[in-house]
Every structure is written in C-alpha cells, then in structure tokens.
Design an enzyme around this catalytic site. Structure first.
Site, mmCIF file in Angstrom:
data_model
loop_
_atom_site.group_PDB
_atom_site.id
_atom_site.type_symbol
_atom_site.label_atom_id
_atom_site.label_comp_id
_atom_site.label_asym_id
_atom_site.label_seq_id
_atom_site.Cartn_x
_atom_site.Cartn_y
_atom_site.Cartn_z
ATOM 1 N N CYS A 40 38.870 -1.363 16.365
ATOM 2 C CA CYS A 40 40.138 -1.987 15.987
ATOM 3 C C CYS A 40 40.904 -0.934 15.185
ATOM 4 C CB CYS A 40 39.907 -3.276 15.191
ATOM 5 S SG CYS A 40 39.130 -3.040 13.580
ATOM 6 N N ALA A 41 41.779 -1.349 14.327
ATOM 7 C CA ALA A 41 42.554 -0.374 13.553
ATOM 8 C C ALA A 41 41.717 0.287 12.457
ATOM 9 C CB ALA A 41 43.783 -1.034 12.943
#
Length: 135
Positions: free
Chosen positions: A94-95
């Site tokens: 994810c980020a």
C-alpha cells in the site's frame, strides 16, 4: 506518583497509543515484513505475486510493474480471483504498509500461507529508487 496523578490524561493517552503500536507484535500479526530488496528477490526467484491494495487514485500515480490492483475495501469480494495464487508467495503493498498489513491478516485468515507485507509500502519502494509504472 504525583506526576501521574496530575497528568493522568496524558499518561492514559501514552498507554493507549503504546498498546496500539505493540498490538500487532503481541498478537503475532498476520504477516512477515519484507524490505524492497527482499521483495524484488522474492519476485525474481520465487515468482511472487504483488497485490497493491491502495485506492485507484494512488495506483494511478505509479505502482510496481506486474502488480495486481485490488483496493483494500474490495479484497473480500475479490478473494476468489486470488485463489489461483494460493501456492505462490504474495507480497502485499500500500502507500506506507498499514493497509497492507491488515490485508495480510485477511489473506491469512482465508488460508493463504505465503503472505508478506512490503515494509514501508510504496514510500519505501520509491526511496529505494526502484522502478514504478503507470501502465
């Protein structure tokens, strides 16, 4: 003791936030974390599949080449699509690593055994100067 009595709200907040940070370690969390270099080795040597659980807008700014996009809110619904990869290592990103950690737990509960979290997510991937694509 006097400090604790006078600052009980701050002490309580510190205990709660510390507990939240330690909870994944204490419960034995659902994933192993990989550095970007470990992830690339696993992709190259073990044919690992990268699953990106970020939202579409984040995905469109750049992602790991060959990654599959399944936004976190859709993970349960798309579980059947991942069944064909059950015997391969899955690297979830994810980020920053928080959503992917939760996704790793979800996948483990669904019976996936080789699930790994990209530590630091796309942020660490980019900091390692590894390539991203928008295609």
């Amino acid at each position: 003791m006097e400090f604790v009595q006078q600052n009980w709200m701050w002490v309580t907040l510190a205990i709660i936030s510390g507990s939240m940070l330690l909870w994944p370690l204490l419960k034995g969390g659902g994933s192993q974390a990989l550095t970007p270099s470990q992830a690339t080795r696993m992709m190259n040597r073990e044919n690992a599949v990268v699953i990106d659980v970020r939202e579409s807008g984040e995905w469109n700014t750049g992602h790991i080449a060959g990654a599959r996009h399944i936004a976190m809110p859709l993970l349960q619904q798309k579980m059947a699509e991942l069944e064909k990869f059950k015997n391969r290592p899955l690297i979830i990103c994810c980020a920053s690593g928080a959503r992917s950690s939760a996704a790793c737990s979800t996948l483990r509960k669904a019976g996936f055994e080789k699930v790994f979290n990209l530590a630091g997510g796309m942020t660490s991937w980019r900091e390692a100067k590894l390539p991203v694509t928008t295609k």
